[in-house]
Design a protein around this motif. Sequence first.
Motif, PDB file in Angstrom:
ATOM      1  N   SER A 128      -9.404  -4.841  -3.767  1.00 13.18           N
ATOM      2  CA  SER A 128      -8.279  -3.996  -4.350  1.00 13.18           C
ATOM      3  C   SER A 128      -8.729  -3.741  -6.215  1.00 13.18           C
ATOM      4  O   SER A 128      -9.599  -5.158  -6.229  1.00 13.18           O
ATOM      5  CB  SER A 128      -7.112  -5.480  -4.350  1.00 13.18           C
ATOM      6  N   MET A 187      -6.247  -0.262  -3.312  1.00 16.16           N
ATOM      7  CA  MET A 187      -5.174  -0.028  -3.840  1.00 16.16           C
ATOM      8  C   MET A 187      -5.265  -0.545  -5.286  1.00 16.16           C
ATOM      9  O   MET A 187      -6.299  -1.709  -5.659  1.00 16.16           O
ATOM     10  CB  MET A 187      -4.722  -1.595  -3.016  1.00 16.16           C
ATOM     11  N   ILE A 206      -2.045  -1.976  -8.309  1.00 11.89           N
ATOM     12  CA  ILE A 206      -0.920  -2.265  -8.734  1.00 11.89           C
ATOM     13  C   ILE A 206      -0.432  -1.971 -10.021  1.00 11.89           C
ATOM     14  O   ILE A 206      -1.206  -2.506 -10.680  1.00 11.89           O
ATOM     15  CB  ILE A 206      -0.025  -3.664  -8.280  1.00 11.89           C
ATOM     16  N   SER A 207       0.145  -0.619 -10.465  1.00  5.68           N
ATOM     17  CA  SER A 207      -0.037  -0.200 -11.524  1.00  5.68           C
ATOM     18  C   SER A 207       1.078  -0.619 -12.894  1.00  5.68           C
ATOM     19  O   SER A 207       1.591  -1.031 -12.232  1.00  5.68           O
ATOM     20  CB  SER A 207       0.069   1.838 -11.950  1.00  5.68           C
ATOM     21  N   ASP A 241       3.435   3.182  -2.736  1.00 11.89           N
ATOM     22  CA  ASP A 241       4.972   2.503  -2.759  1.00 11.89           C
ATOM     23  C   ASP A 241       4.945   1.676  -4.073  1.00 11.89           C
ATOM     24  O   ASP A 241       4.954   1.924  -4.990  1.00 11.89           O
ATOM     25  CB  ASP A 241       4.579   0.845  -1.072  1.00 11.89           C
ATOM     26  N   HIS A 242       5.981   0.483  -3.412  1.00 12.54           N
ATOM     27  CA  HIS A 242       5.787  -0.138  -5.411  1.00 12.54           C
ATOM     28  C   HIS A 242       6.292  -1.553  -4.639  1.00 12.54           C
ATOM     29  O   HIS A 242       6.424  -2.106  -3.417  1.00 12.54           O
ATOM     30  CB  HIS A 242       7.635  -0.127  -5.591  1.00 12.54           C
ATOM     31  N   VAL A 243       6.390  -2.882  -5.774  1.00  6.36           N
ATOM     32  CA  VAL A 243       6.353  -4.236  -5.059  1.00  6.36           C
ATOM     33  C   VAL A 243       7.653  -4.327  -6.207  1.00  6.36           C
ATOM     34  O   VAL A 243       7.595  -3.587  -7.249  1.00  6.36           O
ATOM     35  CB  VAL A 243       4.716  -4.988  -5.935  1.00  6.36           C
ATOM     36  N   PRO A 303       6.562  -7.242  -1.852  1.00  3.44           N
ATOM     37  CA  PRO A 303       6.653  -5.748  -1.088  1.00  3.44           C
ATOM     38  C   PRO A 303       7.801  -5.107  -0.474  1.00  3.44           C
ATOM     39  O   PRO A 303       8.602  -6.359  -0.339  1.00  3.44           O
ATOM     40  CB  PRO A 303       5.568  -6.295  -0.269  1.00  3.44           C
ATOM     41  N   ILE A 312       2.490   0.478  -6.262  1.00  4.33           N
ATOM     42  CA  ILE A 312       1.419   0.849  -5.206  1.00  4.33           C
ATOM     43  C   ILE A 312       0.936   2.117  -5.344  1.00  4.33           C
ATOM     44  O   ILE A 312       1.421   3.247  -5.088  1.00  4.33           O
ATOM     45  CB  ILE A 312       1.634  -0.061  -4.370  1.00  4.33           C
ATOM     46  N   MET A 366      -0.001   2.950   2.455  1.00  9.97           N
ATOM     47  CA  MET A 366      -0.489   1.257   2.710  1.00  9.97           C
ATOM     48  C   MET A 366      -1.237   0.862   3.372  1.00  9.97           C
ATOM     49  O   MET A 366      -1.176   1.890   4.813  1.00  9.97           O
ATOM     50  CB  MET A 366       1.304   0.989   2.944  1.00  9.97           C
ATOM     51  N   GLN A 390      -1.168  -9.187  -8.580  1.00  6.68           N
ATOM     52  CA  GLN A 390      -0.727  -8.198  -8.999  1.00  6.68           C
ATOM     53  C   GLN A 390      -2.369  -7.880  -8.632  1.00  6.68           C
ATOM     54  O   GLN A 390      -2.829  -6.599  -7.481  1.00  6.68           O
ATOM     55  CB  GLN A 390      -0.311  -7.072 -10.091  1.00  6.68           C
ATOM     56  N   GLY A 423      -3.577  -7.199  -4.965  1.00  6.92           N
ATOM     57  CA  GLY A 423      -2.887  -5.887  -4.013  1.00  6.92           C
ATOM     58  C   GLY A 423      -1.720  -6.653  -2.938  1.00  6.92           C
ATOM     59  O   GLY A 423      -1.454  -7.916  -3.185  1.00  6.92           O
TER      60      GLY A 423
END
Length: 288
Positions: free
Chosen positions: A72, A106, A108-109, A126-128, A241, A264, A272, A285, A288
Amino acid sequence: MSTSKNSTLHIVEFNKKDIPGLIELSESVGWDYDEHEIGTVMSSGKVIGHKNAEGRIVSSAAIIPYETSVASIGMVIVNKEYRGLGLGREATQQCMNSLSSYMDIMLISTEDGKPLYEKMGFQMVDHVHKYICDTYSSPNCLCETITVEQFKESDLHKIIKLDEAAFGDQRSNFLKNRINQSEECVVAKDNIGNIVGFGLSIGGPINLIIGPIVASDAQVASMILDKLAIGYQGKLRIDIPSGNEAFLKAVEKSGFINVSNPPIMMFHSTNMPERNGELFGIAAQVFG
């Protein structure tokens, strides 16, 4: 690098002596990394970035490699006076170069960072859902067959196995570091003593961070959240998630508000990590 600023910069791997400078960098962009959080990042992985001629930290990126096939990236920060020089990309690439070639990466942007990561070969998968709570309201989520109690050292092996199936890779070193950092770690047990979930709370300068939460279902996840959050006087944060609609509704009833849905992104993979659907809250974040 062609600018005069770039000619005075050098990229390094940071150590614990650099934590105050990393906190200052984090605060400059409104992020809330503190000494304990950065310490856990360093104990679980490494932080790389740039210093200027005066030794001031002006960029950072962190990499946390887990134990089988996933790593991550997070904590990608550039001082506003040094943006546009490619520092974030260079620090991130240096992190990536430190890994074995087979590892999936991975991150998370932020929405602002997404175009950069796409240029580097990352794909959104994907998203969180980031949730914040100012005033927590305890839900009616009791279950007669489940109890939630304080973590004991003898629970660690089972927690690591539960997390591996939920996250998609083994994270034993990280989990040990995170439990040591935590304000509280709890486990959920069924009526014959089997551990069916766990959760942690992490104190921070702005929020009490709840996560990870791993649980057999949304009701157990809600019971774990309640145990960690009830009675806390301050802001709470949990990142959830996608695919956990029942749990999302439960946290909203407890006073949490969805403030953003960060993407993500993955490198070396279009999917994923394989997960069993039991991850209800991520650690943070950066992890990951």
